[in-house]
Write an enzyme that holds these catalytic residues in place. Structure first.
Site, PDB file in Angstrom:
ATOM      1  N   LYS A   1      73.375  31.084  47.756  1.00  0.00           N
ATOM      2  CA  LYS A   1      73.675  32.368  48.393  1.00  0.00           C
ATOM      3  C   LYS A   1      73.344  33.522  47.451  1.00  0.00           C
ATOM      4  O   LYS A   1      72.703  34.504  47.853  1.00  0.00           O
ATOM      5  CB  LYS A   1      75.163  32.399  48.778  1.00  0.00           C
ATOM      6  CG  LYS A   1      75.553  33.683  49.476  1.00  0.00           C
ATOM      7  CD  LYS A   1      77.039  33.686  49.807  1.00  0.00           C
ATOM      8  CE  LYS A   1      77.347  32.724  50.931  1.00  0.00           C
ATOM      9  NZ  LYS A   1      78.592  33.035  51.643  1.00  0.00           N
TER      10      LYS A   1
ATOM     11  N   ARG B   1      83.101  35.296  47.554  1.00  0.00           N
ATOM     12  CA  ARG B   1      82.662  34.064  48.239  1.00  0.00           C
ATOM     13  C   ARG B   1      82.060  33.077  47.277  1.00  0.00           C
ATOM     14  O   ARG B   1      81.404  33.461  46.309  1.00  0.00           O
ATOM     15  CB  ARG B   1      81.572  34.382  49.265  1.00  0.00           C
ATOM     16  CG  ARG B   1      81.979  35.235  50.423  1.00  0.00           C
ATOM     17  CD  ARG B   1      80.721  35.572  51.198  1.00  0.00           C
ATOM     18  NE  ARG B   1      80.940  36.674  52.104  1.00  0.00           N
ATOM     19  CZ  ARG B   1      81.135  36.535  53.413  1.00  0.00           C
ATOM     20  NH1 ARG B   1      81.144  35.342  53.960  1.00  0.00           N
ATOM     21  NH2 ARG B   1      81.333  37.579  54.163  1.00  0.00           N
TER      22      ARG B   1
ATOM     23  N   GLY C   1      81.252  26.167  54.605  1.00  0.00           N
ATOM     24  CA  GLY C   1      82.669  26.147  54.949  1.00  0.00           C
ATOM     25  C   GLY C   1      83.546  25.279  54.073  1.00  0.00           C
ATOM     26  O   GLY C   1      84.735  25.168  54.319  1.00  0.00           O
TER      27      GLY C   1
ATOM     28  N   MET D   1      84.173  25.585  50.761  1.00  0.00           N
ATOM     29  CA  MET D   1      84.909  26.251  49.685  1.00  0.00           C
ATOM     30  C   MET D   1      85.518  27.558  50.179  1.00  0.00           C
ATOM     31  O   MET D   1      85.403  27.917  51.331  1.00  0.00           O
ATOM     32  CB  MET D   1      83.979  26.467  48.498  1.00  0.00           C
ATOM     33  CG  MET D   1      83.667  25.155  47.793  1.00  0.00           C
ATOM     34  SD  MET D   1      82.612  25.396  46.372  1.00  0.00           S
ATOM     35  CE  MET D   1      81.071  25.762  47.143  1.00  0.00           C
TER      36      MET D   1
ATOM     37  N   ARG E   1      69.571  31.811  54.503  1.00  0.00           N
ATOM     38  CA  ARG E   1      69.325  30.509  53.867  1.00  0.00           C
ATOM     39  C   ARG E   1      68.468  29.684  54.811  1.00  0.00           C
ATOM     40  O   ARG E   1      68.376  29.996  56.003  1.00  0.00           O
ATOM     41  CB  ARG E   1      70.636  29.785  53.569  1.00  0.00           C
ATOM     42  CG  ARG E   1      71.458  29.536  54.812  1.00  0.00           C
ATOM     43  CD  ARG E   1      72.797  28.897  54.469  1.00  0.00           C
ATOM     44  NE  ARG E   1      73.640  28.864  55.658  1.00  0.00           N
ATOM     45  CZ  ARG E   1      74.952  28.717  55.647  1.00  0.00           C
ATOM     46  NH1 ARG E   1      75.595  28.612  54.514  1.00  0.00           N
ATOM     47  NH2 ARG E   1      75.645  28.674  56.766  1.00  0.00           N
TER      48      ARG E   1
ATOM     49  N   HIS F   1      81.645  25.860  63.621  1.00  0.00           N
ATOM     50  CA  HIS F   1      81.682  24.835  62.580  1.00  0.00           C
ATOM     51  C   HIS F   1      81.244  23.463  63.093  1.00  0.00           C
ATOM     52  O   HIS F   1      80.389  22.804  62.518  1.00  0.00           O
ATOM     53  CB  HIS F   1      83.108  24.761  62.020  1.00  0.00           C
ATOM     54  CG  HIS F   1      83.283  23.721  60.976  1.00  0.00           C
ATOM     55  ND1 HIS F   1      83.763  22.462  61.266  1.00  0.00           N
ATOM     56  CD2 HIS F   1      83.000  23.722  59.664  1.00  0.00           C
ATOM     57  CE1 HIS F   1      83.782  21.746  60.159  1.00  0.00           C
ATOM     58  NE2 HIS F   1      83.329  22.481  59.169  1.00  0.00           N
TER      59      HIS F   1
ATOM     60  N   SER G   1      55.680 -11.954  49.198  1.00  0.00           N
ATOM     61  CA  SER G   1      56.478 -10.965  49.909  1.00  0.00           C
ATOM     62  C   SER G   1      57.873 -11.000  49.288  1.00  0.00           C
ATOM     63  O   SER G   1      58.528 -12.050  49.271  1.00  0.00           O
ATOM     64  CB  SER G   1      56.538 -11.303  51.393  1.00  0.00           C
ATOM     65  OG  SER G   1      57.345 -10.347  52.048  1.00  0.00           O
TER      66      SER G   1
ATOM     67  N   CYS H   1      59.903  -7.356  52.223  1.00  0.00           N
ATOM     68  CA  CYS H   1      60.376  -7.510  53.588  1.00  0.00           C
ATOM     69  C   CYS H   1      61.894  -7.559  53.694  1.00  0.00           C
ATOM     70  O   CYS H   1      62.445  -7.814  54.747  1.00  0.00           O
ATOM     71  CB  CYS H   1      59.753  -8.724  54.253  1.00  0.00           C
ATOM     72  SG  CYS H   1      60.217 -10.263  53.458  1.00  0.00           S
TER      73      CYS H   1
ATOM     74  N   TYR I   1      52.246  -3.244  50.868  1.00  0.00           N
ATOM     75  CA  TYR I   1      52.917  -2.813  52.102  1.00  0.00           C
ATOM     76  C   TYR I   1      54.429  -3.001  52.019  1.00  0.00           C
ATOM     77  O   TYR I   1      54.933  -3.724  51.154  1.00  0.00           O
ATOM     78  CB  TYR I   1      52.369  -3.584  53.311  1.00  0.00           C
ATOM     79  CG  TYR I   1      52.695  -5.059  53.298  1.00  0.00           C
ATOM     80  CD1 TYR I   1      53.877  -5.536  53.859  1.00  0.00           C
ATOM     81  CD2 TYR I   1      51.824  -5.984  52.711  1.00  0.00           C
ATOM     82  CE1 TYR I   1      54.194  -6.877  53.828  1.00  0.00           C
ATOM     83  CE2 TYR I   1      52.137  -7.336  52.678  1.00  0.00           C
ATOM     84  CZ  TYR I   1      53.326  -7.776  53.237  1.00  0.00           C
ATOM     85  OH  TYR I   1      53.639  -9.107  53.198  1.00  0.00           O
TER      86      TYR I   1
HETATM   87  C1  PEP Z   1      65.190 -11.476  52.168  1.00  0.00           C
HETATM   88  O1  PEP Z   1      65.853 -12.326  51.626  1.00  0.00           O
HETATM   89  O2  PEP Z   1      65.027 -10.333  51.688  1.00  0.00           O
HETATM   90  C2  PEP Z   1      64.559 -11.730  53.477  1.00  0.00           C
HETATM   91  C3  PEP Z   1      63.777 -10.823  54.033  1.00  0.00           C
HETATM   92  O3  PEP Z   1      64.861 -12.891  54.092  1.00  0.00           O
HETATM   93  P1  PEP Z   1      66.223 -13.137  54.883  1.00  0.00           P
HETATM   94  O4  PEP Z   1      66.905 -11.824  55.023  1.00  0.00           O
HETATM   95  O5  PEP Z   1      65.836 -13.733  56.164  1.00  0.00           O
HETATM   96  O6  PEP Z   1      66.936 -14.082  53.972  1.00  0.00           O
END
Ligand code: PEP
Ligand code: MG
Length: 875
Positions: free
Chosen positions: A21, A91, A100, A102, A335, A451, A767, A835, A855
């Site tokens: 502010k 303020r 809001g 403080m 702001r 609010h 992976s 994954c 990826y």
């Molecule tokens: C993991 O272990 O990160 C995974 C993707 O396999 P799951 O969650 O099926 O064990």
């Protein structure tokens, strides 16, 4: 050290010192906008205050007094002067906005002398005494910690005694009477007289703003928004202007674009003859900003020009507070405005098109976490349902839940896993825990900038405001609309996009992506180098993910195909088999089913790559629960001891006991199943290759990626690879189709990461299964840790985050990094991905990009988030 800055000494990039502010007030002063003059006490001063045991140091005191002198010289008024009194607001203003949370004190400098001067100068005694009583009430509440309830009660009493129904009927004399009563309340509750010395008032107020940095709601807000506690707040002291000086005065709040939809229209509201807090507190329902054009045409034009100037100066949508004092416009604050995800996207794309920002800036304007909001359901209009009542559509989204009427209930019930909708006359910052816990918020009073509306939009929760058709009875925990009564815990559905409230549960439909959203994600795709795949094991999920822009499936778990109700009996036969022949017989029945699964998924992915993971969970997961079986068997032994059913259940129980393990997650699962029962993996591999061959017949090329889970030693992968290769050879011979495929492994055991160079000799890809890798690296059970002790760890700051949600970069991340590095030493072209759940979390995605993974793979609904986060990682 310099601890205090006049508004004309600062600029916008001094946020760290002046708070958000303060920096913006300085910037607006610098560019010549009409800002009431003042000064800012720095955040460092706040930290010094805490370091000195909550004492204002002599140094700070001196600087405040000399800045005050400058302010007095500039304005020609003096604090406490009975001729020309200066009044100020005090303020808070943190580096990151904490709306809001403080403390604020207005009209500071009023006492028995200055009030008379005010009355003379304004020629309006009624106004002067009303301001004075407001000041006593606010100062006592905020600084002296006397509950406002006592003041309200007293005011009510006077009003009733006089026979009035509303405040405007009160005369100056009436207000004087109220003031005397107020002072008695202060004396009774604080055992001292109300401080009349304006300098004492000033330092007490500064101290209380500093203290409010560590009040309960500020701490909760910081925790929610990950704002560090050591930053401290600045304090802004600004000369007062009055929006309550009559019908040529007023006050309001406006956004330069619609914060709910993003549309480029001025959006806001104001109240004639009112003070700033009246708008935000949501007590009177204000007028839409557009009607200001009729009320005060010149001021309106000046305001429009100022809004345009501020928006282009800051290059972003502004949230502006203004006051009109006797026809003169003043800007009190600007702001970057909080906005819904939908609005953030539309504004970013449109501002790029208007040439205000670049594509790169546009990409940074949207927080990937916010995207979640947009991928949420909305009400299905094709159904007939009755609308109970309508309020203001303050924050979009639909929700169903049990009605609750206070924030503590909301919190308690949501902790029991109930979905609740918080219904309140209005919300205050003290309701923050209730808003966090609720699915949605409904208020009967207050406007679109109240609010509840601001906070809900910031959190992406559905919210309806100012629904005055709703008569709330807090005492009896119910609300009434006409003749309909809705009780505590009844279920309602709300649509924050239309403002409508319905009784009961209403069917919802899945979201689709707006044109601007698609555009922004396209820009993200142009920028990012990290691939985004999805975790999907049904054709429906696969299609959804493709729609959201996934480039393939990074993890197709096959166990869910085994869980299907029609297959469980066959899967059980496979598990209960006494010998290989019996098992083979069951597997033969499963094979065509699995093949069908893969065909459908491969077809749905239409040529995009698919990684199929062979069976992973321990076999007992496909059998009934042991305790339940024991109960069943015992019952049957009594009621039907010679039945076939008993025999079957006894046999099942025997197997369950055989498979019982102390630590099943560290037990006979993953590739360890394939090692002991290679025929299971063989069946799965064959099903994959049959499906691929089938697709080839239809002219669709699919090159399956077969993934072996839970490998810890290269020999495991080597053995399982042979099984897959054997299956491939067989199917090739049988079908005459040459199928290109790869075999890779999950890295989810520390040993696999540490010996990745060896493992890579047998792997075409890695992976990282960071769910299991987190479990095995920390030694935290992924099924129990969160409910048993992780919450405690996070509250105590032992861990900064839940490592099952946000990748632990120092530990688990080091294994990922090591795995990638060692793997590529053996095979420079080794493809790597992640994954685990972390593949859909923005900071983990950034980490994956930095460590050179190819990826990330995440659930379908997280794909858009991942695309944006992957783009932001490159910026
Ligand atoms: C993991 O272990 O990160 C995974 C993707 O396999 P799951 O969650 O099926 O064990
Ligand atoms: Mg795993």
């Amino acid at each position: 050290t310099k601890l205090v800055y006049m508004f004309d000494e600062g600029k916008r990039d001094m946020k760290e010192t002046l708070g958000g502010k303060g920096a913006n007030l300085a910037e607006m002063t610098r560019i010549g906008l009409p800002v009431p003059f003042g000064f800012t006490i720095s955040t460092q001063a706040c930290n010094t205050y805490y370091d000195s045991n909550r004492k204002i140091t002599g140094e700070l005191k001196e600087q405040v007094l000399s800045s005050l002198k400058q302010l007095e010289e500039t304005t020609g008024k003096k604090l406490g002067d009975p001729g020309h009194p200066l009044l100020v607001s005090v303020r808070s203003g943190a580096v990151f906005s904490m709306p809001g949370m403080m403390d604020t004190v207005l009209n500071l400098g009023m006492n028995d002398d200055t009030v008379e001067a005010m009355a003379k100068l304004t020629n309006n005694a009624r106004f002067a005494y009303d301001s004075y009583r407001r000041f006593i009430q606010m100062f006592s509440d905020v600084v002296l910690e006397v509950d406002v309830y006592f003041f309200e009660q007293h005011l009510e009493e006077v009003r009733e005694r006089k026979g009035y129904t509303s405040d405007p009927e009160m005369t100056a004399e009436d207000w004087k009477e109220v003031i005397t009563g107020y002072k008695n309340i202060v004396k009774k509750h604080t055992k001292r007289t109300f401080p009349e010395d304006p300098k004492e008032q000033l330092f007490l107020a500064i101290q209380s703003v500093f203290d409010s940095w560590n009040n309960q709601r500020a701490i909760i807000y910081r925790r929610l928004n990950k704002i560090p506690g050591h930053l401290g707040t600045a304090v802004n002291i600004q000369s007062m202007v009055f929006g309550n000086m009559g019908d040529d005065s007023g006050t309001g709040v406006a956004f330069t674009r619609d914060p709910s939809t993003g549309e480029s229209i001025l959006y806001g509201e104001y109240l004639i003859n009112a003070q700033g807090e009246d708008v935000v507190a949501g007590i009177r329902t204000p007028q839409p900003i557009q009607t200001l054009q009729n009320d005060m045409p010149d001021v309106f034009q000046q305001f429009i020009d100022t809004c345009k100037r501020l928006e282009s100066h800051y290059g972003d949508m502004q949230d502006i507070e203004f006051t009109v004092e006797r026809g003169n416009l003043f800007i009190l604050q600007t702001r970057n405005g909080k906005r819904t995800a939908q609005a953030a996207i539309r504004m970013a794309v449109e501002m790029e098109r208007e040439g205000i920002i670049s594509k790169t800036e546009a990409l940074l304007r949207v927080d990937p976490d916010q995207l979640n909001q947009l991928l949420h359901q909305r009400i299905d209009d094709s159904y007939e349902f009755t609308r109970l009542v309508k309020g203001l559509p303050a924050s979009p989204g639909a929700a169903t839940g049990h009605v609750v009427f206070d924030s503590d209930d909301a919190e308690a019930l949501s902790q029991e896993g109930k979905k609740v909708i918080l219904v309140r006359p209005e919300t205050t910052p003290d309701d923050i825990h209730g808003i966090v816990s609720a699915e949605a918020i409904v208020t009967s009073r207050g406007g679109m900038t109240s609010h509840a509306a601001v906070v809900a939009r910031g959190m992406g929760k559905a919210c309806i405001c100012g629904c005055d058709g709703l008569k709330i009875d807090l005492k009896n925990k119910q609300f009434r609309v006409g003749d309909t009564v809705v009780n505590y815990l009844d279920r309602i559905t709300i649509d924050g996009g239309t403002g409508e409230i319905m009784l009961g549960d209403i069917p919802m439909i899945a979201p689709e992506l707006s044109e601007e959203f698609q555009t922004l994600l396209q820009w993200a795709d142009e920028k990012r180098t990290l691939g985004v795949r999805t975790n999907a094991d049904t054709p429906e999920d696969a299609k959804k993910a493709l729609e959201f822009g996934a480039g393939g499936i990074g993890l197709c778990r096959t166990e869910h195909m085994f869980m299907d109700a029609t297959r469980i009996p066959i899967v059980r036969d496979m598990i209960l088999a006494e010998n290989l022949d019996e098992r083979m017989a069951a597997l033969e029945k499963l094979l065509p089913m699995q093949q069908g699964d893969f065909t459908e998924i491969f077809e749905a992915m239409n040529g995009h790559p698919v990684t199929v993971r062979l069976l992973d969970p321990p076999l007992h997961e496909f059998l009934p629960d042991k305790e339940e079986l024991i109960v069943d068997v015992t019952k049957l032994q009594i009621t039907n001891p010679s039945s076939h059913e008993l025999k079957e259940k006894e046999q099942l129980l025997k197997k369950v006991r055989q498979l019982d393990e102390f630590n099943p997650m560290l037990g006979h699962r993953g590739c360890r199943l394939g090692m002991v029962y290679p025929e299971i993996y063989m069946m799965q591999a064959k099903a994959i290759f049959y499906a691929a061959a089938d697709l080839l017949n239809k002219g669709l090329v699919m090159e399956p990626e077969v993934m072996i889970p839970l490998v810890g030693h290269v020999n495991e992968l080597k053995a399982m690879r042979q099984v897959v290769e054997e299956a491939a050879d067989q199917i090739e011979q049988e079908t005459g189709k040459k199928i290109n495929y790869t075999v890779g492994t999950m890295i989810e055991i520390p040993r696999a990461a540490l010996t990745a160079d060896e493992i890579a000799t047998e792997a075409d890809f890695f992976s990282f299964g960071t769910n299991d890798l987190t479990q095995t690296t920390f030694g935290f059970s992924r099924d129990d840790a969160e409910s048993k002790f992780l919450q405690h760890y996070i509250e105590q700051n032992t861990l900064p985050e839940n490592p099952f949600m946000v990748l632990d970069q120092e530990g688990v991340g080091k294994l990922v990094e090591t795995g990638v590095k060692l793997g590529r030493e053996t095979k420079p072209s080794l493809k790597t991905g992640i994954c685990g759940e972390h593949g859909g979390e923005k900071s983990s995605i950034e980490f994956c990009f930095e460590k050179g993974l190819d990826y990330v793979s995440c659930s379908p609904y997280r794909v858009p988030l991942a695309r944006l986060a992957a783009a932001q990682a490159t910026i």
